[in-house]
Design an enzyme around this catalytic site. Sequence first.
Site, short mmCIF file in Angstrom:
data_model
loop_
_atom_site.label_atom_id
_atom_site.label_comp_id
_atom_site.label_asym_id
_atom_site.label_seq_id
_atom_site.Cartn_x
_atom_site.Cartn_y
_atom_site.Cartn_z
N GLY A 179 -18.08 -5.05 -9.19
CA GLY A 179 -17.40 -5.38 -7.94
C GLY A 179 -17.40 -4.20 -7.00
O GLY A 179 -18.23 -3.29 -7.12
N GLY A 180 -16.44 -4.19 -6.07
CA GLY A 180 -16.39 -3.14 -5.05
C GLY A 180 -16.22 -1.75 -5.62
O GLY A 180 -16.97 -0.83 -5.27
N GLY A 205 -18.45 -3.05 -14.90
CA GLY A 205 -18.03 -3.67 -13.66
C GLY A 205 -19.12 -3.68 -12.61
O GLY A 205 -20.06 -2.86 -12.66
N ASN A 215 -14.36 2.18 3.39
CA ASN A 215 -12.89 2.19 3.32
C ASN A 215 -12.29 3.18 4.31
O ASN A 215 -11.07 3.33 4.35
CB ASN A 215 -12.40 2.48 1.89
CG ASN A 215 -12.65 3.90 1.47
OD1 ASN A 215 -13.63 4.51 1.89
ND2 ASN A 215 -11.77 4.45 0.66
N ASP A 263 -14.17 5.88 -2.22
CA ASP A 263 -13.73 5.47 -3.57
C ASP A 263 -14.50 6.23 -4.66
O ASP A 263 -13.92 6.72 -5.62
CB ASP A 263 -13.94 3.95 -3.77
CG ASP A 263 -12.96 3.13 -2.95
OD1 ASP A 263 -11.84 3.61 -2.69
OD2 ASP A 263 -13.33 2.00 -2.57
N GLY A 272 -6.74 5.65 -13.21
CA GLY A 272 -7.08 5.28 -11.83
C GLY A 272 -6.19 5.87 -10.76
O GLY A 272 -6.61 5.97 -9.60
N SER A 278 0.82 -1.22 0.00
CA SER A 278 0.00 0.00 0.00
C SER A 278 0.85 1.27 0.00
O SER A 278 1.85 1.38 0.71
CB SER A 278 -0.91 -0.01 1.23
OG SER A 278 -1.54 1.26 1.33
N LYS A 282 -13.70 -4.65 3.51
CA LYS A 282 -14.55 -3.46 3.41
C LYS A 282 -16.02 -3.73 3.77
O LYS A 282 -16.69 -2.87 4.33
CB LYS A 282 -14.47 -2.88 2.00
CG LYS A 282 -13.13 -2.25 1.65
CD LYS A 282 -13.16 -1.74 0.21
CE LYS A 282 -11.95 -0.92 -0.13
NZ LYS A 282 -12.04 -0.31 -1.46
P1 NAD Z 1 -13.63 -6.77 -7.43
O1 NAD Z 1 -12.91 -8.07 -7.30
O2 NAD Z 1 -14.58 -6.35 -6.37
O3 NAD Z 1 -14.43 -6.75 -8.83
C1 NAD Z 1 -13.86 -7.26 -9.99
C2 NAD Z 1 -14.69 -6.84 -11.20
O4 NAD Z 1 -13.96 -7.22 -12.39
C3 NAD Z 1 -16.05 -7.52 -11.29
O5 NAD Z 1 -17.00 -6.62 -11.82
C4 NAD Z 1 -15.82 -8.64 -12.30
O6 NAD Z 1 -16.99 -9.00 -13.00
C5 NAD Z 1 -14.84 -7.97 -13.23
N1 NAD Z 1 -14.01 -8.90 -14.02
C6 NAD Z 1 -13.03 -9.71 -13.57
N2 NAD Z 1 -12.45 -10.36 -14.61
C7 NAD Z 1 -13.12 -9.95 -15.72
C8 NAD Z 1 -13.00 -10.26 -17.11
N3 NAD Z 1 -12.09 -11.12 -17.55
N4 NAD Z 1 -13.84 -9.66 -17.96
C9 NAD Z 1 -14.78 -8.78 -17.53
N5 NAD Z 1 -14.92 -8.43 -16.24
C10 NAD Z 1 -14.10 -9.02 -15.34
O7 NAD Z 1 -12.47 -5.69 -7.64
P2 NAD Z 1 -12.54 -4.14 -7.27
O8 NAD Z 1 -12.10 -3.96 -5.87
O9 NAD Z 1 -13.83 -3.60 -7.71
O10 NAD Z 1 -11.35 -3.57 -8.18
C11 NAD Z 1 -11.51 -3.39 -9.59
C12 NAD Z 1 -10.33 -2.57 -10.09
O11 NAD Z 1 -10.43 -1.25 -9.52
C13 NAD Z 1 -8.96 -3.10 -9.66
O12 NAD Z 1 -8.05 -2.89 -10.70
C14 NAD Z 1 -8.59 -2.23 -8.46
O13 NAD Z 1 -7.18 -2.09 -8.31
C15 NAD Z 1 -9.20 -0.92 -8.88
N6 NAD Z 1 -9.51 -0.01 -7.77
C16 NAD Z 1 -9.01 1.23 -7.88
C17 NAD Z 1 -9.27 2.15 -6.89
C18 NAD Z 1 -8.70 3.53 -7.05
O14 NAD Z 1 -8.75 4.32 -6.09
N7 NAD Z 1 -8.18 3.86 -8.21
C19 NAD Z 1 -10.06 1.82 -5.76
C20 NAD Z 1 -10.58 0.51 -5.70
C21 NAD Z 1 -10.29 -0.40 -6.72
#
Ligand code: NAD
Length: 287
Positions: free
Chosen positions: A135-136, A133, A94, A109, A257, A22, A73
């Site tokens: 996810g989180g 997307g 977070n 976020d 990002g 981190s 989280k």
């Molecule tokens: P997560 O594991 O909660 O979600 C993953 C997402 O990716 C899901 O929607 C899933 O369906 C999708 N996915 C995975 N493989 C895939 C594929 N092959 N094709 C299509 N979709 C696919 O992850 P998260 O925590 O939401 O993180 C997602 C990205 O965001 C990561 O790269 C993370 O580093 C980044 N992130 C950045 C910040 C920031 O402040 N910039 C904050 C949080 C997360």
Amino acid sequence: MEKRISGTTGLFTLLGSPVGHSGSPAMFNFSFQKQGLDYAYLAFDVKKDQMPQAIDALKLLKVRGSNVTMPCKTIAASLVDDLSPAAKIIGAINVIVNDNGKLTGHITDGIGFVRNLKEKGVDIASKKLVIIGSGGAATAIEVQCALNGAKEIAIFSRQDEFYQNAVNTKEKIEKATPKVKVNVYPLDEQAKLQEKISQADILANATVVGMKPMDGKSLVDKKFLRSDLVVADTVYNPLKTKLIKDAESLGCITAPGKGMLLWQGAAAYKLFTGKEMPVKEYQAYEQ
Ligand code: NAD
């Protein structure tokens, strides 16, 4: 650094696992020092099942506040005493602020995502977005954009274990902000993706695609992009994903990002200290 630490120094923490990579301890400690604040920030590797003990420890040790990262989280949101409006909708946090023993959870976020665009001169209000997307990160962004007055959000998600999240997010947004139109589509529906991007102001990738080891990949065909589309990514490693590079080559405004990461941290800093983080100084120091 050692000279700053005394018997009165207030502690802030990062909880999650892993945390060794981190950038938050460097960013927060730099900022505390720069602003002459008697605080220190340390990361602790805490697994999901250890979170109840970690939350008790925050209270016991009068830790002033904490960041929370994956995979903690969601569980953290269920353990604090109160939640911010966005955290209530999202069900994940977070940031924890310890106000004399009362812990309040926040999620920054989405705030970081919105601020990153604002720094590029782009306002979310009244905009049509396509967000890929569920996810989180995606959920936080989708909810925050709705709270910030987006006109329409089209969520595209792979039909995996995250897909239901997108459906739930649509319901939650419609309940909290009924004026915002939200639709969920399977990512396989490429004609629909092209159509929605052609009508959108802003496109965002909020999946792991584009992140190492999937760098070099993009979920969006370059021919779906156009020069007046704003293109954002949540991925910060690498600094420029294929999607961002494709968009840049067409002259689009882009918001990678790394900026979101910085601004979500700055929003946490504000909640922790009441002060603006010295973002520009930190950026200069980091380079
Ligand atoms: P997560 O594991 O909660 O979600 C993953 C997402 O990716 C899901 O929607 C899933 O369906 C999708 N996915 C995975 N493989 C895939 C594929 N092959 N094709 C299509 N979709 C696919 O992850 P998260 O925590 O939401 O993180 C997602 C990205 O965001 C990561 O790269 C993370 O580093 C980044 N992130 C950045 C910040 C920031 O402040 N910039 C904050 C949080 C997360």
